[in-house]
Structures are given as structure tokens and as C-alpha cells.
Design a protein around this motif. Structure first.
Motif, mmCIF file in Angstrom:
data_model
loop_
_atom_site.group_PDB
_atom_site.id
_atom_site.type_symbol
_atom_site.label_atom_id
_atom_site.label_comp_id
_atom_site.label_asym_id
_atom_site.label_seq_id
_atom_site.Cartn_x
_atom_site.Cartn_y
_atom_site.Cartn_z
ATOM 1 N N ILE A 37 0.843 -1.206 0.000
ATOM 2 C CA ILE A 37 0.000 0.000 0.000
ATOM 3 C C ILE A 37 0.881 1.259 0.000
ATOM 4 N N GLU A 38 1.996 1.173 0.722
ATOM 5 C CA GLU A 38 2.902 2.334 0.748
ATOM 6 C C GLU A 38 3.481 2.609 -0.641
ATOM 7 N N ASP A 39 3.618 1.550 -1.411
ATOM 8 C CA ASP A 39 4.177 1.720 -2.755
ATOM 9 C C ASP A 39 3.224 2.420 -3.719
ATOM 10 N N MET A 40 1.965 2.493 -3.345
ATOM 11 C CA MET A 40 1.012 3.195 -4.221
ATOM 12 C C MET A 40 1.311 4.679 -4.190
ATOM 13 N N ASN A 41 0.909 5.377 -5.259
ATOM 14 C CA ASN A 41 1.016 6.830 -5.169
ATOM 15 C C ASN A 41 -0.182 7.354 -4.388
ATOM 16 N N SER A 42 -0.168 8.627 -4.046
ATOM 17 C CA SER A 42 -1.156 9.096 -3.081
ATOM 18 C C SER A 42 -2.591 8.956 -3.593
ATOM 19 N N GLU A 43 -2.791 9.137 -4.916
ATOM 20 C CA GLU A 43 -4.154 8.976 -5.448
ATOM 21 C C GLU A 43 -4.617 7.524 -5.334
ATOM 22 N N GLU A 44 -3.716 6.632 -5.702
ATOM 23 C CA GLU A 44 -4.078 5.214 -5.638
ATOM 24 C C GLU A 44 -4.392 4.806 -4.201
ATOM 25 N N ARG A 45 -3.569 5.341 -3.307
ATOM 26 C CA ARG A 45 -3.749 4.983 -1.908
ATOM 27 C C ARG A 45 -5.072 5.518 -1.378
ATOM 28 N N TYR A 46 -5.357 6.748 -1.774
ATOM 29 C CA TYR A 46 -6.618 7.343 -1.322
ATOM 30 C C TYR A 46 -7.794 6.528 -1.862
ATOM 31 N N GLU A 47 -7.665 6.152 -3.111
ATOM 32 C CA GLU A 47 -8.731 5.381 -3.726
ATOM 33 C C GLU A 47 -8.900 4.027 -3.026
ATOM 34 N N TYR A 48 -7.744 3.426 -2.712
ATOM 35 C CA TYR A 48 -7.790 2.132 -2.045
ATOM 36 C C TYR A 48 -8.560 2.221 -0.723
ATOM 37 N N TRP A 49 -8.157 3.193 0.092
ATOM 38 C CA TRP A 49 -8.810 3.299 1.412
ATOM 39 C C TRP A 49 -10.244 3.785 1.284
ATOM 40 N N SER A 50 -10.490 4.683 0.342
ATOM 41 C CA SER A 50 -11.867 5.152 0.157
ATOM 42 C C SER A 50 -12.767 3.978 -0.163
ATOM 43 N N GLU A 51 -12.287 3.123 -1.028
ATOM 44 C CA GLU A 51 -13.107 1.989 -1.415
ATOM 45 C C GLU A 51 -13.314 1.044 -0.231
ATOM 46 N N GLN A 52 -12.236 0.819 0.508
ATOM 47 C CA GLN A 52 -12.365 -0.043 1.683
ATOM 48 C C GLN A 52 -13.405 0.505 2.654
ATOM 49 N N PHE A 53 -13.247 1.754 3.029
ATOM 50 C CA PHE A 53 -14.123 2.312 4.066
ATOM 51 C C PHE A 53 -15.542 2.555 3.564
ATOM 52 N N SER A 54 -15.700 2.714 2.245
ATOM 53 C CA SER A 54 -17.060 2.929 1.742
ATOM 54 C C SER A 54 -17.904 1.665 1.926
ATOM 55 N N LYS A 55 -17.237 0.530 2.156
ATOM 56 C CA LYS A 55 -17.996 -0.708 2.381
ATOM 57 C C LYS A 55 -18.565 -0.775 3.796
ATOM 58 N N CYS A 56 -18.062 0.093 4.666
ATOM 59 C CA CYS A 56 -18.430 0.020 6.086
ATOM 60 C C CYS A 56 -19.923 0.228 6.289
ATOM 61 N N ILE A 57 -20.541 -0.638 7.104
ATOM 62 C CA ILE A 57 -21.964 -0.468 7.403
ATOM 63 C C ILE A 57 -22.167 0.025 8.839
ATOM 64 N N ARG A 58 -21.108 0.406 9.485
ATOM 65 C CA ARG A 58 -21.143 0.952 10.843
ATOM 66 C C ARG A 58 -21.803 0.003 11.840
ATOM 67 N N CYS A 59 -21.412 -1.261 11.752
ATOM 68 C CA CYS A 59 -21.990 -2.242 12.676
ATOM 69 C C CYS A 59 -21.163 -2.326 13.955
ATOM 70 N N TYR A 60 -19.959 -1.759 13.913
ATOM 71 C CA TYR A 60 -19.074 -1.730 15.083
ATOM 72 C C TYR A 60 -18.612 -3.102 15.554
ATOM 73 N N ALA A 61 -18.710 -4.098 14.680
ATOM 74 C CA ALA A 61 -18.201 -5.422 15.062
ATOM 75 C C ALA A 61 -16.702 -5.337 15.341
ATOM 76 N N CYS A 62 -15.967 -4.572 14.513
ATOM 77 C CA CYS A 62 -14.507 -4.449 14.680
ATOM 78 C C CYS A 62 -14.166 -3.863 16.049
ATOM 79 N N ARG A 63 -14.900 -2.828 16.402
ATOM 80 C CA ARG A 63 -14.626 -2.172 17.674
ATOM 81 C C ARG A 63 -15.017 -3.072 18.845
ATOM 82 N N ASN A 64 -16.175 -3.684 18.738
ATOM 83 C CA ASN A 64 -16.676 -4.438 19.881
ATOM 84 C C ASN A 64 -15.921 -5.737 20.127
ATOM 85 N N ILE A 65 -15.293 -6.283 19.087
ATOM 86 C CA ILE A 65 -14.535 -7.520 19.285
ATOM 87 C C ILE A 65 -13.119 -7.198 19.755
#
Lengths: 344, 326, 281
Positions: free
Chosen positions: B191-219
Motif C-alpha cells: 500500500i505504501e508503494d502506491m502513489n497518493s491517489e491510488e492509496r486514497y482510492e484504495y482506502w476510500s473503497e475499503q471504508f465505503s464498504k463500512c456499514i457501521r456495525c461496530y463489530a470491529c470495535r466491539n470484538i
């Protein structure tokens, strides 16, 4: 009844897309979810359970319903104009199709929810039967057969090998079918026989599934007795209070209403909420559900007792998404069993 | 496995009957061969429910916070990764170790049912067993020999601590596994090897999947705040609006809040219903910490001071390097 | 407000209303008089029903309508400062526009079970708000009801709301008694001193009447016990319940007690109905 071969499906998609938004199960990044079809999309009809249910098209996770503006002492409220383009959801499994009817009970009863009604009226539901139910499926426990045509679907389809059989059910379904007539072929006697065999085979298969002996009708539905049952302490212990079951559930309908504050103007939106969350019932002067036990009990009592008392149906369709998604493997099948809902 | 189960039952039975503990937290069998669940035992009759198999993936340590409110002394079965979580809970003052008896369980790596399912091996699964690096499964179609690694949870593939790092009793096993020393931060590097646009796109896509169920936090064993900021309605960040910026805000704040405390148990990614690569964000922070402060594994050594909450004059100060202007 | 597709009413969209006056009752309770911008009452309702008051961008909260349906020109809300929405309302200037939607919930059966009966109203603190709507309705249709007793208490005399009515209008009404009490002795107070539940017992009401009870949960609990001691049956007593509400129309799923939604099936419950509900309120 009509049919189309798998190879010709992209043509069908692009045809439907001309006048509709078309939503189909699309495989992206190894997970399958209903999404807007675009040319080249990786449509996947093999996975039965999309990550989240197609209820998001009739009850989106978040929707703004009015804009407001306050200038001095004046307040203006402007309702968001509803989208008019019709849409088609293709690949809605019988369990999910049933869940639409269960949501109708809530949202279309008086006073009718207009946001929901608009979306419901704009949509054409193309349902698809299942041939290979998964271990976590238990639709049969709620009298939904994997190949059943649920009330309210517009078209029913069934995929056998590389053939997709297409049967218009409602007026809207007939209209859509007519528009696609160039792409659809007539079925043969042999096809009908094949469908018959497939249907009876799957009905046998569901009887062999691990959850096939789950039967909510076996639960003694005495509200107060169940509410006070000791089992809630025991089975809620492992619940971590997240909302994954709620948010993947096709029948959960609880929501929140919030304002987005853009200083003098803003938006009011409604969004999914979860009874599993601690602030769900929090008031200025306290909270009637103080521990996870009470919140856990609420979710399952709602599905198995409260909702049935009000609408004469269970608020679960046995899709099994929660079975696969719960971080600690606690789910409604275990609750039903603990409450006595099991055929011996 | 059978041998381990009898050891577990024996120690749980002994400690409960001698009142050394009044509660045992372990694993019980679920509805499927490929399912094990957290179970809570106070009665001797229930000791028999304890199991140990290739699906005991949950990190049980966080349950101690709540359970210790109702029980005096708790015995708990912890794997290597879980034991790191336990140490961190102790360090965060969430659990008093004097009230806990840790039964350490060496782990060979847990099997991910989703990986079996993708290869169509889950259905009609009747039996499954691990022999060293092989996975032997029996389905309707007969017996099959697979490479175990292909089916382990992602988090197990980069396990650094297969054996408990802290325990009162170690349930020894002849299948002790060595830590896997692969290139630790390979995925982060990518991920560090990506340029900043690619990286932003990568994380944007990842987080856009979030449904805010908080399973990650609660576990998460280190997401242990009494009241999380995202549950505080008065602050206005509950983020139910399902807009990208709010979901990104949630994940980034959470990553920073667990920075230096994240034990890299990988539970957040495992439980995410939308398969967001949450652990990669945490691992990036772990990588940075390692580069800036030297090797530091949260939860490994509770007496070692935490890197991010202790300041030394000679600490590297990344803000020093660029002093204003261009 | 019409939703745009048809002439349907969208129940989630508030209508614009103007705060015509704000009367400070106590240091944390004020009564807001609300009208349509062009004048007149926003909508018809029955005594005991509620409305959602909307102050974007702060949000919405549900309040019981404290004015009587017999008032044709306006609605009133008596609101205690206790959260974000109420705080905002208390800082409003007169003539500011807000949003209002409703009416929601059921009502006290003023034209059914209460007709012709002797009535006993029991309120504590801000709990007088919903009962005031009923009391004034009864006063305006006085001949339809029997004897009226009103027991009202607050922590201090300064916390008693709707002073005009409790000290002047209601005591002057035909066959009507007002019994006031405060929790602790205070200089200049000549009325009763003591908690509402005890005062109700001291007053030894006969049981040939219907009781309507509103106030903080703990008061309600002890008043109900007190009434039982006096010989009241559960089906002679009405009260209101309150839970967190968002939609007001029984869909958002947060105000349920068992299979009942407070916003739709309540807020008014007869005590024998409450007895059937699971203990989660």
C-alpha cells in the motif's frame, strides 16, 4: 414461461438498463453484494447470500428526506423530490422477497411511510429460486420454500445449468417481459419437466439441512413468560453488542432520524439503527435497557413474539446471513432452539 | 486435539470444584463441525461442553471485563494472540490479573470456514483434522488431503505468537508451532508503494464498504473504553449518515486510538461483515512505531513501558524534520 | 406536508409553526404557544395526544400537548429543560418558526369511559402538562362529568406549573377541588407538605371515580400503590408512559414495551393494560 441462456444475460442486462436502474448480485473483491449493473460487471448468481440484503433498495441505510434552512426567525422545509426512474432488482431470493412483504407490514400500515412507498412502487422485483440451499439456510422453518414464488414478486426466475427460466408474475412483470421478448425464448416440454424435477429435488434437500428441525411454531409464545425466561442471561453472554446481525438482516426495520447541521441550512435524514446499541433507547432521564441482555432479548423477542403478535407472521425469513456474520456465532437459530422451537 | 480437550476439562473441573475459580471461559462446539463458540461455565456439569479444535478462533480475553463484574476469579483459555490481548487489558487497567487464571493453549493456526466454503468444501463436511501442515477432511465424496496453510485465517498466516506469552498454567501440546517469520509488513509495503491517489482510492473503497456495525470495535480487546466517543450522542459523530467522510473518520480515529496498544490479533478484520482490510491500517501504524521506536509488540511484555505514552528526550520527533515553508 | 408524488401526507415531514409566546412557569419549565404562520391551530387532536416538535438542526423531540383541544387558535407545550432540543427551545425568541408534526398516540377516553364519572387527577411536577389538556377539556364541557379532584405536587412551590389555573381558574370551577402539595416545608406555603403519593392516601378519596395519573416514574409507581390501598381497581386508573421516540408512528422501533409501541398504542395506558406489559419501561 420463457427462458434465456446464460451467455445472453449481458444483453438482457443492458436492455433492462436502458430504462431502469438494474441491481444484481455483483462479485467485487471476493464479496458479493447487490449493486448497480454496469457493462462488464461480474454478476454472480451462484452465491445465495449477498453480504447485505436487497432491502436497501426499499429501505436504504441512509436517506435524506428534507432540506431545511433557517434565516432569522424563518424556517423553510423542502421535501426532497423523489427519484422517478424505475429500478429492477434481479436475483432476489425467495427469503429476501418474503422480507419485503414483512417490511411492507410495518411501513405500509397507516400512517403510511411515504419514503418507503415511493421506492416500493418504483421497483420491479425479479426473484430467483435456489437449487442448492446452504448449510446456514433455514427458510423452510418459516414456511418459505427455496423455489417458491413469494407474494409481491414481479418476475420469478430459476437458473438451471446455463438456462435461466423466466416467468412473469405481476402486471409489471408482464410489461417488463414484453419489452424483453426479443431476448427470451419459449420453453419446451422438456424444460418444464426439468424445472419440476429441480423443484422437487430442492424441496427434499431442505429437509436434510442442519437447521431443518428448527420450528418457531413450537415456541410457547406467552409473552411475559418468555420475557422473564432465565435463558436470556445465558445466551446473551457472548453477544458483543455490535450491529452486524441487524445490518445484514433483511427484516430489521428500526431506524433513527437525525439532522445534518450545515449551520443555517441542513438536511434531515433517516438511517438504519440497531436495538443492539446501548444508546438506542437512551433518554435524558435514563435507559430502560441497561445491559446487553435486555438489548439482545429485545431483538429476538421482536422477531419471534412482538412482531408476530402484531402481524401474525415471524420477522425472520431464515436467510442465515446472521448465522454467517455473527462474530461470536450467536444467532436466531440458537435462540429459537433455546426457546423450545425445535422438532424432535 | 482430543488430548488437549481432556486436559482442558480436567483443569476446569479441578479449579471449579476446588473453588480456585468460580467461572471458566472457554470454547464450546457450535452447530456445525466448523464452528466453535465462546462459552461461560460455572457449573461442574457444563465442563463437559468444553472443546478445542481448529475453529476456536475467538479472542476470549475481552469477556473478562464484564465477567469480572459478577465473578471473583475467572479461569480462561487463551491462545497466543489472545494472551497478548489479555496483557494489554491488564496494562490498560481493565482487568486485574490477580483475579484471572490463564490457561495457556498453544495454537496451530485456526481454519477459516469461508476459505473452505470458497473451494466448496464446507458442504457435507463430516470430519476434519490437522496433521502438521496437512489438513485432512472427509466429506460425502470421501477423504481429501489439503495444505493447511491454504485454509488458515489470514491472521494466522502471519502469527508471531502461536504460544501464549502469559499464563498461569500452560496446557502443553506436542504440536507446538514456531512463529511464522515471513516478511512482516509485506501487505503494508504494497500500500505504501502506491502513489497518493491510488492509496486514497484504495482506502476510500475499503471504508465505503463500512456499514457501521461496530463489530470491529466491539470484538477488539483494546477497544475497551467504558463509553466510546462514537456512542456518545451529544458529540455528533455517531456517523449513521453513511457518508464516506464519516466512515473514514471512524476508522482512522479508531486506528489512532488503538495505536501502540493494538496487539495485532486480527479479530477486527475477521469479524468485518464487509471484509474491510482494517488490520492493514493498524499494521501500518505498528510498522511506523517499529521504525521510529524500535521493535515493540503491544501486549508482549506488560512491564515494558508503552512507546506512545512514554516520552523520552531522545525520542525521534518526526515533526522536527520539516520546519515550515517549502 | 404533501410528499410531492400525490396529495398524500408524509407523516415524517413537519409543518411550519410559529412560537407566539413563551411563558416561563418555573426556572426550568416554560410553556410555548404555537400557531400556524397564517394563524390558527396546526392540527386537531384529543387530550393526551402528543406532537413532534422539530428544531432543525438540533433535532426533534416528542411532547404532550398541554392545551385543551377546545382551544381553537393555538396549541401549547409545557417543556422542561433537560436535553438538546429542549435547551434550544428555551433559548428561542418569540415569533421564531419551528416544525411540528402530529398528533400522535392515543388519548384519555374523555368521550368514552370518563363521561359522567367523578374524576381524580394526580400529577407531579411537569406531569401536569398532559393532564392539563384533559382538565381544561373537562372544564369546558363541565356538565358532562361529575366531581373533579386535582392533586398536584412539586418539589417546591416554585416548581408548580400553570399557576393561574391551579390557584385561580380550576378552584373556581363548579364542583372542583384542587389539592396542592410541596415536598418540603417552606416559608409562606400554606398548603400541604409531603409527597404526592402520601397526600393522595391522606385525602382518602372514595373509589367511585376514575383516576388519571401523570408524573415522574417513581411517583407514578407509589401513587398506583396508594390508589390500590384506597381500593381503586386497576381498570379505574389511567397513566401515561414515556420512552425514547423518533418517528412517532410505530415504525422506527425504539419505544416498544413488549408488542406495544408507546408512540402509537400509548402514551395513555389503563393500569390493567400496563400490568400485561413486560417490565421494561
Amino acid at each position: 414461461m420463457k427462458k434465456i441462456t446464460e451467455e445472453k444475460l449481458p444483453e438482457l442486462y443492458s436492455h433492462i438498463s436502458q430504462n431502469h436502474d438494474l441491481f444484481v448480485p455483483i462479485d467485487q473483491d471476493d464479496s458479493v453484494n447487490f449493486s448497480l449493473w454496469k457493462d462488464g460487471a461480474n454478476v454472480n448468481f451462484d452465491v445465495l447470500k449477498t453480504n447485505t440484503s436487497p432491502k436497501k433498495y426499499i429501505f436504504p441505510q441512509c436517506e435524506t428526506f428534507f432540506n431545511f434552512k433557517s434565516e432569522g426567525k424563518k424556517l423553510t422545509i423542502e421535501r426532497i423530490k423523489s427519484e422517478e426512474k424505475p429500478y429492477v432488482v434481479f436475483g432476489v431470493r425467495p427469503c429476501d422477497a418474503k422480507s419485503f412483504r414483512l417490511l411492507d407490514n410495518v411501513f405500509l400500515s397507516e400512517p403510511m411511510d411515504r419514503l418507503y412507498e415511493e421506492k416500493r412502487n418504483r421497483g420491479i422485483i425479479v426473484s430467483m429460486g435456489c437449487n442448492e440451499p446452504e448449510d446456514t439456510c433455514f427458510c423452510n422453518s418459516f414456511s418459505i420454500l427455496p423455489n417458491s414464488i413469494q407474494e409481491g414478486v414481479d418476475v420469478f426466475t430459476l437458473k438451471l445449468g446455463n438456462k435461466i427460466f423466466w416467468e412473469a408474475i405481476s402486471e409489471n412483470g408482464v410489461e417488463l417481459t414484453n419489452k424483453l421478448s426479443d431476448l427470451l425464448d419459449d420453453v419446451t416440454e422438456g424444460d418444464l419437466k426439468e424445472i419440476e424435477i429441480a423443484k422437487s429435488q430442492v424441496n427434499e434437500k431442505v429437509k436434510e439441512l442442519p437447521f431443518s428441525n428448527i420450528d418457531p411454531n413450537e415456541i410457547n409464545r406467552d409473552l411475559n413468560e418468555l420475557f422473564q425466561s432465565k435463558i436470556w442471561d445465558e445466551i446473551s453472554k457472548s453477544c458483543i453488542g455490535c450491529g452486524s446481525c441487524t445490518f445484514v438482516c433483511p427484516t430489521c426495520h428500526c431506524y433513527d432520524i437525525q439532522d445534518y447541521d450545515g449551520n443555517k441550512s441542513g438536511e434531515r435524514y433517516r438511517c438504519w439503527d440497531s436495538c443492539m446499541y446501548s444508546e438506542f433507547t437512551l433518554m435524558a432521564h435514563g435507559n430502560p435497557r441497561t445491559t446487553q441482555k435486555e438489548r439482545f432479548r429485545q431483538r429476538f423477542m421482536h422477531k419471534l413474539v412482538y412482531y408476530p403478535n402484531n402481524f401474525d407472521e415471524y420477522a425472520c425469513v431464515g436467510c442465515g446471513r446472521c448465522v454467517g456474520k455473527c462474530p461470536v456465532n450467536m444467532n436466531i437459530t440458537k435462540v429459537i432452539r433455546k426457546l423450545g422451537g425445535e422438532n424432535q | 486435539m482430543e488430548e488437549m480437550i481432556s486436559k482442558m476439562k480436567k483443569i476446569a473441573y479441578e479449579d471449579l470444584s476446588t473453588k480456585k475459580v468460580d467461572r471458566v471461559i472457554g470454547f464450546g462446539k457450535g452447530d456445525f463441525i466448523y464452528e466453535a463458540n465462546p462459552i461461560f461455565i460455572s457449573n461442574l456439569e457444563e465442563v463437559d461442553l468444553l472443546v478445542w479444535d481448529l475453529f476456536c478462533v475467538n479472542n476470549l480475553s475481552k469477556y473478562l471485563i464484564n465477567e469480572l463484574k459478577n465473578y471473583q476469579k475467572i479461569g480462561i483459555f487463551l491462545k497466543g494472540c489472545d494472551s497478548l490481548g489479555f496483557n494489554q487489558l491488564v496494562k490498560d487497567n481493565k482487568v486485574d490479573p490477580d483475579n484471572v487464571i490463564v490457561y495457556g493453549v498453544p495454537c496451530e493456526g485456526m481454519i477459516d470456514p469461508n476459505k473452505l466454503s470458497k473451494k466448496n468444501l464446507l458442504k457435507d463436511l463430516r470430519y476434519l483434522r490437522r496433521v502438521d501442515e496437512k489438513l485432512i477432511i472427509v466429506t460425502k465424496q470421501g477423504e481429501k488431503e489439503l495444505i493447511a496453510k491454504d485454509y488458515e485465517y489470514d491472521k494466522c498466516l502471519k502469527c508471531k505468537h502461536p504460544n501464549p506469552v502469559v499464563y498461569s498454567e500452560l496446557l502443553e501440546s506436542n504440536t507446538l508451532r514456531n512463529s511464522i517469520l515471513t516478511d512482516d509488513f509485506e501487505e503494508v509495503d504494497r500500500i505504501e508503494d502506491m502513489n497518493s491517489e491510488e492509496r486514497y482510492e484504495y482506502w476510500s473503497e475499503q471504508f465505503s464498504k463500512c456499514i457501521r456495525c461496530y463489530a470491529c470495535r466491539n470484538i477488539c480487546p483494546v477497544c475497551s473504553c467504558d463509553k466510546c466517543i462514537f456512542d456518545n450522542l451529544d458529540i455528533g459523530v455517531s456517523g449513521k449518515a453513511k457518508v464516506d467522510s464519516e466512515d473514514q473518520f471512524f476508522h482512522i480515529v479508531r486506528a489512532y486510538h488503538v495505536a501502540g496498544r493494538c496487539v495485532d490479533c486480527g479479530e477486527c478484520s475477521r469479524v468485518c461483515p464487509e471484509s474491510i482490510a482494517i488490520d492493514k491500517l493498524n499494521r501500518k501504524i505498528i510498522k511506523d512505531i517499529t521504525e521510529i521506536y524500535g521493535e515493540y509488540d503491544a501486549g508482549l511484555n506488560p512491564s515494558k513501558s508503552s512507546v506512545l505514552v512514554n516520552y523520552k528526550l531522545e525520542d525521534f520527533d518526526p515533526f522536527e524534520t520539516s520546519k515550515g515553508g517549502k | 406536508m404533501s410528499c410531492g408524488c400525490n396529495d398524500h401526507i408524509d407523516p415524517l415531514i413537519p409543518q411550519i409553526a410559529v412560537v407566539k409566546s413563551i411563558r416561563s412557569d418555573t426556572n426550568d419549565v416554560s410553556t410555548f404557544r404555537v400557531e400556524k404562520p397564517e394563524g390558527g391551530k396546526c392540527f386537531d387532536f384529543k387530550p393526551g395526544q402528543c406532537a413532534m416538535v422539530s428544531v432543525p438542526p438540533i433535532g426533534e423531540a416528542i411532547f404532550s400537548i398541554t392545551s385543551s383541544p377546545t382551544e381553537t387558535e393555538f396549541m401549547e407545550f409545557s417543556i422542561k429543560r433537560c436535553g438538546k432540543v429542549t435547551e434550544f427551545l428555551h433559548n428561542l425568541e418569540v415569533d421564531t418558526e419551528i416544525g411540528v408534526r402530529g398528533p400522535y398516540g392515543n388519548n384519555f377516553p374523555v368521550n368514552e369511559e370518563l363521561i359522567g364519572k367523578d374524576l381524580l387527577f394526580i400529577a407531579g411536577g411537569i406531569g401536569l402538562a398532559p393532564l392539563r389538556s384533559v382538565i381544561n377539556y373537562v372544564m369546558d364541557n363541565r356538565k358532562d362529568y361529575g366531581k373533579v379532584d386535582i392533586v398536584y405536587g412539586a418539589r417546591t412551590s416554585g416548581d408548580l406549573v400553570h399557576r393561574n389555573e391551579i390557584f385561580a381558574n380550576w378552584p373556581a370551577g363548579m364542583n372542583t377541588n384542587v389539592h396542592l402539595t410541596v415536598d418540603r416545608e417552606e416559608e409562606g406555603w400554606e398548603g400541604n407538605v409531603g409527597f404526592v403519593p402520601n397526600y393522595v392516601k391522606d385525602l382518602k378519596f372514595d373509589t367511585n371515580k376514575v383516576a388519571l395519573v401523570c408524573g415522574p416514574p417513581i411517583m407514578i409507581k407509589y401513587v398506583l400503590l396508594g390508589l390500590e390501598e384506597l381500593g381503586f381497581k386497576k381498570d379505574q386508573v389511567y397513566t401515561t408512559l414515556e420512552l425514547k421516540m423518533k418517528c412517532g408512528i410505530g415504525k422506527c422501533g425504539r419505544c416498544n414495551i413488549g408488542d406495544k409501541y408507546v408512540c402509537k398504542d400509548g402514551p395513555v395506558f389503563r393500569c390493567d393494560e400496563i400490568q400485561q406489559l413486560p417490565d421494561e419501561y
